[in-house]
Design a protein around this motif. Structure first.
Motif, short mmCIF file in Angstrom:
data_model
loop_
_atom_site.label_atom_id
_atom_site.label_comp_id
_atom_site.label_asym_id
_atom_site.label_seq_id
_atom_site.Cartn_x
_atom_site.Cartn_y
_atom_site.Cartn_z
N VAL A 97 0.84 -1.20 0.00
CA VAL A 97 0.00 0.00 0.00
C VAL A 97 0.87 1.25 0.00
O VAL A 97 1.82 1.37 0.79
CB VAL A 97 -0.92 0.00 1.23
N ARG A 98 0.56 2.17 -0.91
CA ARG A 98 1.28 3.45 -0.97
C ARG A 98 0.47 4.51 -0.22
O ARG A 98 -0.76 4.47 -0.19
CB ARG A 98 1.50 3.87 -2.42
N TYR A 99 1.19 5.46 0.37
CA TYR A 99 0.51 6.45 1.22
C TYR A 99 -0.49 7.30 0.43
O TYR A 99 -1.55 7.64 0.95
CB TYR A 99 1.54 7.34 1.91
N ASN A 100 -0.17 7.65 -0.82
CA ASN A 100 -1.11 8.48 -1.59
C ASN A 100 -2.42 7.72 -1.83
O ASN A 100 -3.51 8.31 -1.78
CB ASN A 100 -0.48 8.94 -2.91
N LYS A 101 -2.33 6.39 -2.09
CA LYS A 101 -3.54 5.60 -2.27
C LYS A 101 -4.31 5.48 -0.94
O LYS A 101 -5.54 5.50 -0.92
CB LYS A 101 -3.18 4.20 -2.77
N PHE A 102 -3.56 5.35 0.14
CA PHE A 102 -4.15 5.30 1.48
C PHE A 102 -4.97 6.57 1.75
O PHE A 102 -6.12 6.50 2.20
CB PHE A 102 -3.04 5.12 2.51
N LEU A 103 -4.37 7.72 1.47
CA LEU A 103 -5.06 8.99 1.70
C LEU A 103 -6.32 9.11 0.87
O LEU A 103 -7.36 9.60 1.35
CB LEU A 103 -4.12 10.16 1.39
N THR A 104 -6.24 8.69 -0.39
CA THR A 104 -7.42 8.75 -1.26
C THR A 104 -8.55 7.90 -0.69
O THR A 104 -9.72 8.32 -0.68
CB THR A 104 -7.07 8.25 -2.68
N ALA A 105 -8.23 6.72 -0.20
CA ALA A 105 -9.23 5.83 0.38
C ALA A 105 -9.84 6.45 1.64
O ALA A 105 -11.06 6.37 1.86
CB ALA A 105 -8.61 4.48 0.70
N VAL A 106 -9.01 7.08 2.46
CA VAL A 106 -9.51 7.72 3.68
C VAL A 106 -10.47 8.86 3.34
O VAL A 106 -11.51 9.03 3.98
CB VAL A 106 -8.34 8.23 4.54
N GLU A 107 -10.14 9.65 2.31
CA GLU A 107 -11.03 10.73 1.90
C GLU A 107 -12.37 10.19 1.43
O GLU A 107 -13.42 10.78 1.70
CB GLU A 107 -10.38 11.56 0.78
#
Length: 246
Positions: A97-107
């Motif tokens: 998991v990459r952090y940018n994808k993580f952030l998108t999912a959280v949003e």
């Protein structure tokens, strides 16, 4: 909450949570059975959930969660993506998991946790009969995906798959399908009948995107093989006969 039987995966997600405003880690588990016991005592708003785990896998655990708990699946196996829609997961993250994808999912999870007020009559999304969904308008139409309006171009559609009250638009331009709350009947009404055909209770195909039809009435289209079922076979055979060179 984080639930993953791989300790390194748990530590990575814990570090991501620690870097992300508005997230507070309640607990982490490498044992899914222990996680469900903890959830009965203290429900959470959001869970990062691995799918392939011993004893109780992530999909089984997801079916035991209350509807207010948002789910973001994390897995190394992309073939589980389709199953994730069965439980209305917010997102599906492939490992590593990459952090940018993580952030998108959280949003996405935050938007889903704050439901939008119902649209007024005449506004986008007011009904499935919206003028934006009229056949052929501008060569496309809009669908609501994660609270946003996304345009689907008619020429971009490869096939459409339906499951319960959701449909997935598989597009040439997107690696993952667009998922929206809609019925297959509504999709049939939108798409031009001379270019699209329903060949299965759960599938509508773009006729010009079919690569091959084998002797078992299986359609090869995109990355999928779709079997034409009996209810739709007569119309499909008529189409094939009209298009077959003599």
């Amino acid at each position: 909450m984080i639930v993953d039987d791989e300790p390194l995966a748990v530590k990575l997600l814990e570090s991501f949570v620690g870097r992300t405003p508005d997230l507070q880690l309640v607990s982490s588990f490498t044992d899914s059975v222990a996680a469900i016991a903890a959830l009965r005592e203290q429900p959470v708003d959001l869970i990062f959930l691995d799918i392939q785990m011993p004893d109780l896998n992530g999909m089984e655990l997801a079916h035991m969660l209350p509807p207010q708990t948002k789910i973001i699946f994390t897995t190394a196996f992309k073939e589980y993506a389709f199953d994730s829609y069965e439980v209305s997961a917010v997102d599906f993250l492939l490992k590593p998991v990459r952090y940018n994808k993580f952030l998108t999912a959280v949003e996405k999870a935050k938007r889903r946790a704050s439901p939008q007020p119902p649209p007024k009559e005449g506004e986008f999304g007011a009904s499935q009969a919206s003028p934006l969904l009229e056949r052929g308008v501008g060569g496309g139409f809009f669908v609501r995906v994660d609270g946003e309006l996304r345009q689907v171009l008619i020429n971009d559609i490869v096939y459409v798959s339906g499951m319960k009250d959701y449909v997935m638009f598989y597009l040439q331009s997107q690696p993952r399908p667009l998922v929206t709350h809609m019925t297959m009947k509504a999709v049939e009404d939108i798409l031009p009948a001379d270019r699209f055909m329903r060949v299965h209770r759960s599938y509508i195909v773009a006729l010009d995107k079919i690569r091959k039809v084998d002797r078992n009435d299986c359609i090869y289209i995109g990355e999928e093989i779709i079997h034409v079922t009996e209810s739709f076979r007569a119309d499909f055979e008529q189409f094939i006969n009209r298009r077959t060179a003599q």
